[in-house]
Design a protein around this motif. Structure first.
Motif: not given
Length: 392
Positions: A70-72, A132-138
């Motif tokens: 849920n990051f930008e 740990k995520m700081r970005l979405n993963l697609g």
């Protein structure tokens, strides 16, 4: 199941399924896509979106994407499910679809191109630590890479899935050290030549015009003219020159004692960005005209694929900088950027001002070859690079 066993098990499940496009005589990617979806379901990932489209053969070409977080910003990994045909199976040590694993290597058609990317993406999803995520993963699983991209990445781009501020990696080329990032590609030009002579009996060549001989003579002439006309070098690219290769040749005559009146063959051209592709096509058409004026017969030239190299500057894009940082921290190596002749998804994204880097740690000069393989250690190692980018 540890990482190595997961990779082996998953490889056996997906690389054993042929995924050759209808243009190359196959049935498409649907069965392989269904097995990948089964694997995602088993891992608990059910939030994928399907983008299926029917091609000109009436075959369903599957594409689907999965996005977590849920990051930008999103780190996208874009992989393709289709492969080229196996070719002459007598050249393989094992059945190309009976996945063979030996000494840490996975052997199968599509193991490296792009099975390694598929396995890397699936292992990354298996290991993903949401805390740990700081970005979405697609992850985008895509069809039709080997035969034009109409029903694959071009279709997905039209759906506005990828954004200019996303971080995009296409793991469809690389080196054994894993410290090379591809940021530029040559223009791609696929040409079809139809040579028309006059059919006749092989014992009476004076009454015929041998289209096969005319083709052979033209290819020799054409090769010389191409390399004289497009002689610029650019050391950023591997190889550093434009390349022109006769490839596919269609059947001409069924029997030995008939002179063929028609001969059809194809060229794969990879032209450095310094040349305007439209002007290049005009120059090539003039070569054809000059040849037929001197040698007789008729030669029709059809453009099968024409994709100009985008002029988009990738050098200081966020994904390149993050990849360089991750490679230095994880591998202890300084990464450098290069251009290549191969065409990847990245070119279509860059043409729309969306930065996309091509990177992986892989065995070079292996794709499309007999006994194609990838290395399990490379898959596990590349996951660590993606984890560094996602978690830092």
């Amino acid at each position: 199941m540890d990482d190595e066993e997961f990779v082996k098990n998953t490889a056996r499940r997906i690389l054993s399924i042929p995924a050759v496009s209808p243009e190359n005589g196959g049935n498409g990617e649907l069965k392989k896509a269904e097995e990948i979806l089964n694997i995602l379901d088993e891992m608990g990932y059910k939030n994928y979106e399907k983008y299926y489209v029917d091609d000109n053969f009436g075959v369903t070409r599957p594409n689907f994407v999965i996005k977590t977080g849920n990051f930008e910003k999103t780190l996208w990994i874009i992989v393709h499910m289709d492969t080229v045909p196996a070719g002459d199976v007598k050249l393989w040590a094992h059945d190309p679809y009976d996945v063979h694993i030996e000494n840490g290597n996975i052997y199968a058609r599509g193991a490296e191109d792009n099975g390694q990317g598929l396995l890397t993406a699936l292992l990354l999803l298996k290991k993903l630590d949401l805390n740990k995520m700081r970005l979405n993963l697609g992850i985008a699983f895509v069809s039709d890479e080997e035969t034009g991209n109409t029903y694959g990445i071009k279709y997905l781009i039209s759906k506005n899935i990828f954004k200019p501020d996303d971080l995009i990696v296409v793991p469809d080329a690389g080196t054994e050290d894993g410290n090379i990032i591809e940021t530029a590609e040559k223009s791609v030009l696929w040409l079809k030549f139809t040579v028309r002579g006059r059919q006749g009996h092989a014992s009476m060549p004076q009454e015929a015009l041998n289209a096969f001989r005319l083709s052979s003579k033209f290819i020799t002439f054409f090769d010389d003219e191409l390399h004289k006309t497009f002689s610029i070098e650019n050391k950023m690219f591997i190889p550093s020159v434009s390349t022109f290769e006769p490839t596919k040749h269609e059947k001409n005559i069924d029997n030995i004692n008939t002179i063929p009146g028609e001969d059809i063959f194809y060229y794969d051209c990879r032209i450095l960005p310094g040349y305007n592709l439209e002007e290049a096509i005009e120059n090539i058409q003039k070569m054809v005209t000059d040849f037929t004026k001197k040698n007789g017969g008729e030669i029709d030239m059809d453009v099968i694929e024409s994709e100009p190299s985008p002029s988009f500057n990738m050098e200081n894009s966020e994904i390149v900088l993050k990849l360089k940082d991750a490679i230095e921290k994880i591998k202890g190596k300084k990464a450098m950027t290069v251009g290549i002749g191969g065409s990847t998804f990245a070119a279509f994204l860059r043409a729309r001002n969306i930065p996309a880097a091509v990177w992986s740690t892989t065995v070079i000069e292996n794709a499309h070859m007999p006994n194609e393989f990838c290395r399990i250690d490379d898959i596990i190692g590349d996951v660590k690079i993606y984890e560094y980018i996602l978690y830092n």
